[in-house]
Scaffold this motif. Sequence first.
Motif, mmCIF file in Angstrom:
data_model
loop_
_atom_site.group_PDB
_atom_site.id
_atom_site.type_symbol
_atom_site.label_atom_id
_atom_site.label_comp_id
_atom_site.label_asym_id
_atom_site.label_seq_id
_atom_site.Cartn_x
_atom_site.Cartn_y
_atom_site.Cartn_z
ATOM 1 N N ASN A 181 0.831 -1.252 -0.024
ATOM 2 C CA ASN A 181 -0.082 -0.031 -0.111
ATOM 3 C C ASN A 181 0.894 1.270 -0.045
ATOM 4 O O ASN A 181 0.663 2.290 -0.894
ATOM 5 N N PHE A 182 1.584 1.597 0.842
ATOM 6 C CA PHE A 182 2.778 2.475 0.974
ATOM 7 C C PHE A 182 4.039 2.042 0.865
ATOM 8 O O PHE A 182 4.738 2.746 -0.157
ATOM 9 N N LYS A 183 4.748 1.453 2.006
ATOM 10 C CA LYS A 183 6.050 0.956 1.867
ATOM 11 C C LYS A 183 6.494 0.087 2.686
ATOM 12 O O LYS A 183 5.447 -0.405 3.487
ATOM 13 N N ASP A 184 7.861 -0.210 2.522
ATOM 14 C CA ASP A 184 8.138 -1.303 3.809
ATOM 15 C C ASP A 184 8.534 -0.656 5.114
ATOM 16 O O ASP A 184 8.925 0.452 5.139
ATOM 17 N N ASP A 185 8.102 -1.143 6.405
ATOM 18 C CA ASP A 185 8.555 -0.680 7.581
ATOM 19 C C ASP A 185 9.614 -1.381 8.071
ATOM 20 O O ASP A 185 9.404 -2.513 8.764
ATOM 21 N N GLU B 145 -1.212 10.590 10.157
ATOM 22 C CA GLU B 145 -2.150 11.144 8.880
ATOM 23 C C GLU B 145 -2.389 9.748 8.181
ATOM 24 O O GLU B 145 -3.300 9.850 7.410
ATOM 25 N N ARG B 146 -1.534 8.761 8.121
ATOM 26 C CA ARG B 146 -1.738 7.424 7.573
ATOM 27 C C ARG B 146 -2.509 6.459 7.986
ATOM 28 O O ARG B 146 -2.719 5.319 7.852
ATOM 29 N N GLY B 147 -3.105 6.915 9.126
ATOM 30 C CA GLY B 147 -4.011 5.823 10.049
ATOM 31 C C GLY B 147 -3.262 4.941 10.924
ATOM 32 O O GLY B 147 -3.897 3.673 11.136
ATOM 33 N N GLN B 148 -2.618 5.537 11.932
ATOM 34 C CA GLN B 148 -1.951 4.662 12.934
ATOM 35 C C GLN B 148 -3.047 4.018 13.818
ATOM 36 O O GLN B 148 -2.765 2.684 13.995
ATOM 37 N N ALA B 149 -3.911 4.419 14.428
ATOM 38 C CA ALA B 149 -4.956 4.136 15.203
ATOM 39 C C ALA B 149 -5.789 3.097 14.500
ATOM 40 O O ALA B 149 -6.269 1.993 14.934
ATOM 41 N N GLU B 150 -6.194 3.424 13.251
ATOM 42 C CA GLU B 150 -7.128 2.608 12.414
ATOM 43 C C GLU B 150 -6.103 1.221 12.063
ATOM 44 O O GLU B 150 -6.780 0.020 12.094
ATOM 45 N N ALA B 151 -4.901 1.356 11.769
ATOM 46 C CA ALA B 151 -4.023 0.313 11.474
ATOM 47 C C ALA B 151 -3.852 -0.825 12.842
ATOM 48 O O ALA B 151 -4.186 -2.249 12.507
ATOM 49 N N ILE B 152 -3.741 -0.273 13.891
ATOM 50 C CA ILE B 152 -3.748 -0.831 15.165
ATOM 51 C C ILE B 152 -5.111 -1.661 15.376
ATOM 52 O O ILE B 152 -5.040 -2.839 15.778
ATOM 53 N N ALA B 153 -6.273 -0.876 15.382
ATOM 54 C CA ALA B 153 -7.582 -1.416 15.661
ATOM 55 C C ALA B 153 -7.722 -2.540 14.603
ATOM 56 O O ALA B 153 -8.422 -3.609 15.235
ATOM 57 N N GLY C 133 12.375 0.953 17.120
ATOM 58 C CA GLY C 133 11.564 -0.060 17.161
ATOM 59 C C GLY C 133 10.007 0.246 17.376
ATOM 60 O O GLY C 133 9.116 -0.637 18.006
ATOM 61 N N MET C 134 9.746 1.567 16.812
ATOM 62 C CA MET C 134 8.383 2.086 16.853
ATOM 63 C C MET C 134 7.495 2.093 15.472
ATOM 64 O O MET C 134 8.218 2.655 14.650
ATOM 65 N N PRO C 135 6.838 1.121 15.152
ATOM 66 C CA PRO C 135 6.099 0.733 14.008
ATOM 67 C C PRO C 135 5.331 2.025 13.445
ATOM 68 O O PRO C 135 4.501 2.437 14.285
ATOM 69 N N HIS C 136 5.471 2.166 12.154
ATOM 70 C CA HIS C 136 4.557 3.236 11.550
ATOM 71 C C HIS C 136 2.945 2.304 10.977
ATOM 72 O O HIS C 136 3.300 1.172 11.113
ATOM 73 N N PRO C 137 2.155 2.900 10.721
ATOM 74 C CA PRO C 137 0.850 2.041 10.190
ATOM 75 C C PRO C 137 1.249 0.811 8.944
ATOM 76 O O PRO C 137 0.752 -0.096 9.116
ATOM 77 N N GLU C 138 2.130 1.223 8.202
ATOM 78 C CA GLU C 138 2.291 0.401 7.238
ATOM 79 C C GLU C 138 3.257 -0.930 7.748
ATOM 80 O O GLU C 138 3.194 -1.798 7.205
ATOM 81 N N GLY C 139 3.847 -0.771 9.002
ATOM 82 C CA GLY C 139 4.553 -1.778 9.678
ATOM 83 C C GLY C 139 3.349 -2.801 10.202
ATOM 84 O O GLY C 139 3.279 -3.971 9.840
ATOM 85 N N TYR C 140 2.155 -2.261 10.806
ATOM 86 C CA TYR C 140 1.002 -3.000 11.231
ATOM 87 C C TYR C 140 0.492 -3.539 10.026
ATOM 88 O O TYR C 140 0.001 -4.860 9.973
ATOM 89 N N ARG C 141 0.216 -2.771 8.709
ATOM 90 C CA ARG C 141 -0.332 -3.561 7.930
ATOM 91 C C ARG C 141 0.291 -4.588 6.944
ATOM 92 O O ARG C 141 -0.321 -5.441 6.577
#
Length: 319
Positions: free
Chosen positions: A91-95, A171-179, A130-138
């Motif tokens: 979707n966006f990139k590798d984390d 902006e890229r949806g961190q909370a949504e990715a975790i949820a 060690g702090m992931p972005h939303p793309e890491g969780y995706r």
Amino acid sequence: MIPQHLDFEKPIAELERKIEELRELTASGKVDFSEEIKKVEKKVKKLQTETFSNLTKWQKVLLSRHINRPYTLDYLSLAFTDFIELHGDRNFKDDPAIVGGLAKIEDQPVMVIGQQKGRNTKEKIYRNFGMPHPEGYRKALRLMRMAERFGLPIVTFIDTPGAYPGLGAEERGQAEAIAKNLREMAVLKTPIVSIVIGEGGSGGALAIGVSDKVLMMEYATYSVISPEGCAAILWSDGTKAELAAEALKITADDLVELGVIDGVVKEPVGGAHRNYDMAAANLKKAILDSFDELKKLSPDELTDKRYDKFRKMGMFIEG
């Protein structure tokens, strides 16, 4: 790797340095200090046992963050074989803060996913501490769905201060990715085993921790907030982190008693950073034992038990 020592480890480190000096003198052939070495080694073992059997909760927090502690990739190289890393969230990139891919533990193919920190400045920046972005969780969720599709068990390694709270991540949806990860992991029809190997911080940790078996290394921590953050909120004073650590119940012993985790993986005396091989062997056994138990359950039984397990947490009785 340059050994670094916490304050309460320094007396042990001083004795270990003395042993090294005596060994060097003995190796030179001038004087034989073999008996003296044995005496000091005995002192070291006694001091280690005394120190690590009486650690405060804050000292365990410091151990969970130890710079020499084994990280996800260390355990992957020691407890698993044939690791093939898979990249990107499509979707966006590798984390790089989350690594994942196919591997084997004994002869069992698995999908392994874990948060990865760095040790030197360059690595820390690359891995975003060690702090992931939303793309890491995706990416993690993509790999979990792949594992379910091919009937592979999943192993996740939790080791993060928390999900990255920066503007771009939000902006890229961190909370949504975790949820979404929480929701999707709850219904994955394949066995999932999670191990907190260092820090288990907030939703950033839970996002890969909705599992059939949640284990913790002996000196790991798992909490909704860091002691420093808790102290800043409750007392407006981040220096009261030690007091917050006592109140939060974030150590492995506390959490197994509260029913938040399912078991504790013993570490070598002095912590996992003192003996990677032994720590990895203990972790490997715990994972294999968990798989032996979970493989007896059908996919529907797995999801039903997983649902019940997390619904029971945080129960209360009204007076």
